[in-house]
Motif scaffolding. Structure first.
Motif, mmCIF file in Angstrom:
data_model
loop_
_atom_site.group_PDB
_atom_site.id
_atom_site.type_symbol
_atom_site.label_atom_id
_atom_site.label_comp_id
_atom_site.label_asym_id
_atom_site.label_seq_id
_atom_site.Cartn_x
_atom_site.Cartn_y
_atom_site.Cartn_z
ATOM 1 N N LEU A 181 0.809 -1.218 0.000
ATOM 2 C CA LEU A 181 0.000 0.000 0.000
ATOM 3 C C LEU A 181 0.847 1.275 0.000
ATOM 4 C CD1 LEU A 181 -2.908 0.971 -0.105
ATOM 5 C CD2 LEU A 181 -2.873 1.149 2.384
ATOM 6 N N ARG A 182 1.424 1.563 -1.137
ATOM 7 C CA ARG A 182 2.170 2.814 -1.293
ATOM 8 C C ARG A 182 2.027 3.285 -2.738
ATOM 9 N NH1 ARG A 182 8.568 0.952 -1.253
ATOM 10 N NH2 ARG A 182 8.287 -1.033 -2.348
ATOM 11 N N PRO A 183 2.238 4.566 -2.998
ATOM 12 C CA PRO A 183 2.169 5.041 -4.382
ATOM 13 C C PRO A 183 3.315 4.460 -5.201
ATOM 14 C CG PRO A 183 2.899 6.802 -2.911
ATOM 15 C CD PRO A 183 2.480 5.667 -2.041
ATOM 16 N N MET A 184 2.975 3.902 -6.352
ATOM 17 C CA MET A 184 3.983 3.354 -7.248
ATOM 18 C C MET A 184 4.430 4.394 -8.268
ATOM 19 S SD MET A 184 2.393 -0.452 -7.904
ATOM 20 C CE MET A 184 3.981 -1.241 -8.201
ATOM 21 N N VAL A 185 3.468 5.178 -8.766
ATOM 22 C CA VAL A 185 3.764 6.271 -9.687
ATOM 23 C C VAL A 185 2.860 7.447 -9.350
ATOM 24 C CG1 VAL A 185 4.470 4.749 -11.598
ATOM 25 C CG2 VAL A 185 2.086 5.518 -11.437
ATOM 26 N N THR A 186 3.303 8.621 -9.754
ATOM 27 C CA THR A 186 2.480 9.822 -9.710
ATOM 28 C C THR A 186 2.397 10.374 -11.127
ATOM 29 O OG1 THR A 186 3.205 10.328 -7.457
ATOM 30 C CG2 THR A 186 2.219 12.126 -8.725
ATOM 31 N N ILE A 187 1.201 10.694 -11.582
ATOM 32 C CA ILE A 187 1.039 11.274 -12.910
ATOM 33 C C ILE A 187 1.495 12.734 -12.866
ATOM 34 C CG2 ILE A 187 -0.596 11.874 -14.736
ATOM 35 C CD1 ILE A 187 -2.300 9.506 -13.834
ATOM 36 N N PHE A 218 4.386 9.734 -16.252
ATOM 37 C CA PHE A 218 4.424 9.199 -14.891
ATOM 38 C C PHE A 218 5.809 9.410 -14.266
ATOM 39 C CE2 PHE A 218 1.549 6.719 -17.462
ATOM 40 C CZ PHE A 218 0.426 6.494 -16.668
ATOM 41 N N PHE A 219 5.827 9.702 -12.971
ATOM 42 C CA PHE A 219 7.039 9.733 -12.166
ATOM 43 C C PHE A 219 7.087 8.441 -11.370
ATOM 44 C CE2 PHE A 219 9.206 10.561 -8.149
ATOM 45 C CZ PHE A 219 10.366 11.206 -8.544
ATOM 46 N N ALA A 220 8.179 7.687 -11.496
ATOM 47 C CA ALA A 220 8.321 6.410 -10.787
ATOM 48 C C ALA A 220 8.715 6.663 -9.337
ATOM 49 C CB ALA A 220 9.360 5.539 -11.474
ATOM 50 N N GLU A 221 7.842 6.285 -8.413
ATOM 51 C CA GLU A 221 8.129 6.465 -6.989
ATOM 52 C C GLU A 221 9.040 5.359 -6.444
ATOM 53 O OE1 GLU A 221 7.242 9.087 -5.362
ATOM 54 O OE2 GLU A 221 5.622 9.960 -6.563
ATOM 55 N N ILE A 222 9.017 4.188 -7.067
ATOM 56 C CA ILE A 222 9.871 3.060 -6.697
ATOM 57 C C ILE A 222 10.397 2.431 -7.987
ATOM 58 C CG2 ILE A 222 8.617 2.601 -4.539
ATOM 59 C CD1 ILE A 222 7.224 0.262 -5.965
ATOM 60 N N ASP A 223 11.338 1.501 -7.868
ATOM 61 C CA ASP A 223 11.812 0.767 -9.048
ATOM 62 C C ASP A 223 10.665 -0.080 -9.593
ATOM 63 O OD1 ASP A 223 14.319 1.843 -8.597
ATOM 64 O OD2 ASP A 223 15.126 0.036 -7.653
ATOM 65 N N LEU A 224 10.442 -0.012 -10.896
ATOM 66 C CA LEU A 224 9.247 -0.601 -11.485
ATOM 67 C C LEU A 224 9.558 -1.528 -12.652
ATOM 68 C CD1 LEU A 224 7.079 2.641 -11.810
ATOM 69 C CD2 LEU A 224 6.909 0.921 -10.002
ATOM 70 N N LEU A 225 8.685 -2.517 -12.821
ATOM 71 C CA LEU A 225 8.508 -3.226 -14.078
ATOM 72 C C LEU A 225 7.142 -2.818 -14.599
ATOM 73 C CD1 LEU A 225 9.189 -5.392 -16.227
ATOM 74 C CD2 LEU A 225 8.057 -7.066 -14.724
ATOM 75 N N CYS A 226 7.106 -2.321 -15.828
ATOM 76 C CA CYS A 226 5.857 -1.895 -16.444
ATOM 77 C C CYS A 226 5.606 -2.717 -17.701
ATOM 78 C CB CYS A 226 5.925 -0.417 -16.832
ATOM 79 S SG CYS A 226 6.358 0.705 -15.492
ATOM 80 N N ALA A 227 4.349 -2.860 -18.066
ATOM 81 C CA ALA A 227 3.991 -3.524 -19.323
ATOM 82 C C ALA A 227 2.784 -2.829 -19.914
ATOM 83 C CB ALA A 227 3.703 -5.009 -19.095
ATOM 84 N N LEU A 228 2.807 -2.698 -21.237
ATOM 85 C CA LEU A 228 1.736 -2.008 -21.950
ATOM 86 C C LEU A 228 1.260 -2.873 -23.107
ATOM 87 C CD1 LEU A 228 0.416 0.960 -21.942
ATOM 88 C CD2 LEU A 228 1.797 1.289 -24.013
ATOM 89 N N SER A 229 -0.046 -2.915 -23.293
ATOM 90 C CA SER A 229 -0.647 -3.582 -24.441
ATOM 91 C C SER A 229 -1.306 -2.544 -25.331
ATOM 92 C CB SER A 229 -1.691 -4.602 -23.992
ATOM 93 O OG SER A 229 -2.495 -5.014 -25.085
ATOM 94 N N PRO A 271 11.877 7.625 -2.088
ATOM 95 C CA PRO A 271 10.860 6.611 -2.385
ATOM 96 C C PRO A 271 9.975 6.355 -1.178
ATOM 97 C CG PRO A 271 13.026 5.910 -3.153
ATOM 98 C CD PRO A 271 13.248 7.132 -2.315
ATOM 99 N N PRO A 272 8.692 6.148 -1.375
ATOM 100 C CA PRO A 272 7.783 5.916 -0.248
ATOM 101 C C PRO A 272 8.025 4.557 0.397
ATOM 102 C CG PRO A 272 6.643 5.593 -2.322
ATOM 103 C CD PRO A 272 7.995 6.131 -2.678
ATOM 104 N N SER A 273 7.813 4.504 1.687
ATOM 105 C CA SER A 273 7.933 3.248 2.429
ATOM 106 C C SER A 273 6.649 2.447 2.296
ATOM 107 C CB SER A 273 8.209 3.527 3.912
ATOM 108 O OG SER A 273 9.406 4.264 4.078
ATOM 109 N N VAL A 274 6.759 1.150 2.536
ATOM 110 C CA VAL A 274 5.561 0.311 2.536
ATOM 111 C C VAL A 274 4.704 0.655 3.749
ATOM 112 C CG1 VAL A 274 6.719 -1.561 1.298
ATOM 113 C CG2 VAL A 274 6.719 -1.559 3.793
ATOM 114 N N ALA A 275 3.479 0.180 3.739
ATOM 115 C CA ALA A 275 2.523 0.498 4.801
ATOM 116 C C ALA A 275 3.084 0.159 6.174
ATOM 117 C CB ALA A 275 1.220 -0.251 4.561
#
Length: 284
Positions: A108-114, A207-218, A261-265
């Motif tokens: 429960l933390r923000p992953m990205v911010t638009i 998007f701004f990445a708040e944490i290290d991410l794997l993204c996928a788009l279709s 980077p935001p911490s987890v809940a």
């Protein structure tokens, strides 16, 4: 009709209170960012990519209107992934600048911010349609087979499944999506509707990445959704399918001053279960 208050309120200093000045600087000062990767996602396909915390990525309509389905995971722990339902509650059912995409429990933390949205002024149209929705989810071959009796292997669920396979993930990891550039709403029967994509060539969502991410788009096989895919007038929308671009940017170090980077809940996950010492003793 009265505008009834939202269930979850953003108060000053709370977890929902976004530092708008920071994200406005990130969005506006383009001379402080460097393009480090550019990807083209062909029609009716999927693509996965990684983004480091503190970097920017953009989804761009490089040839014209086209809708897309986005999935996001923590790069280091795919059990932490985008939670569409909770994001609908904490943010909006249709997201735009300063909204965040939140991760699943127990993280429960923000992953990205638009940070920027060229369609932000679309607003609400005459049918109640808005863009970038979290209401619906990906099209998939299971529903297609159920409704038509035919197999088609290039739905968004399938595209995302193929895209993440090189990262060791499977269709069990594909989750509810953000429908990018898609215009949707609920009709008077409280049923989900989709309209033709209002995007033009060059439109984007950033998007701004708040944490290290794997993204996928279709790139959705429905293209820009201007051709009916169901009902008596249904036909193959191949002619309105277009590729999309992904741009990944690194920000100058000074742009990230004061950000972390935001911490987890903080909740410890006990759920009311008390740990007690066993009542028996070992006779060994």
């Amino acid at each position: 009709m009265l505008n009834y208050p939202a269930a979850y309120q953003s108060t000053k200093g709370s977890a929902l209170d976004v530092d708008k000045a920071f994200y406005q600087r990130v969005a506006s000062q383009h001379d402080t960012r460097t393009l480090i990767e550019s990807i083209v996602v062909p029609i009716r396909s999927g693509q996965a990519w990684t983004v480091e915390a503190g970097q920017i990525f953009r989804i761009v309509t490089i040839e014209g209107p086209q809708v897309a389905d986005l999935n996001i995971w923590s790069l280091h722990n795919p059990r932490e992934r985008m939670w569409a339902a909770r994001t609908r509650q904490l943010q909006q059912a249709h997201v735009s600048t300063f909204d965040r995409l939140w991760s699943t429990l127990p993280f429960l933390r923000p992953m990205v911010t638009i940070t920027d949205d060229s369609l932000a002024d679309y607003g609400v149209d005459e049918h109640g349609g808005r863009v970038h929705d979290l209401l619906g989810t990906r099209c998939d071959p299971y529903v297609n087979r159920m409704l038509t009796g035919e197999d088609f292997h290039f739905h968004c669920h399938s595209n995302l499944t193929r895209a993440i396979a090189p990262y060791g993930l499977t269709e069990y990891d594909v989750h509810d999506v953000l429908n990018v550039f898609q215009c949707t709403g609920l009709n008077l029967e409280d049923k989900y509707f989709m309209k033709a994509c209002p995007a033009k060539k060059g439109d984007y969502l950033e998007f701004f990445a708040e944490i290290d991410l794997l993204c996928a788009l279709s790139t959705c096989p429905g293209g820009d959704l201007s051709v009916p895919m169901w009902g008596p007038n249904a036909r193959d929308p191949l002619e309105v399918c277009r590729p999309l671009g992904i741009e990944i940017y690194r920000l100058a170090p000074q742009m990230l001053d004061g950000w972390a980077p935001p911490s987890v809940a903080a909740y410890k996950g006990q759920h009311g279960m008390l740990l007690q010492q066993p009542k028996w003793k070992c006779g060994c």
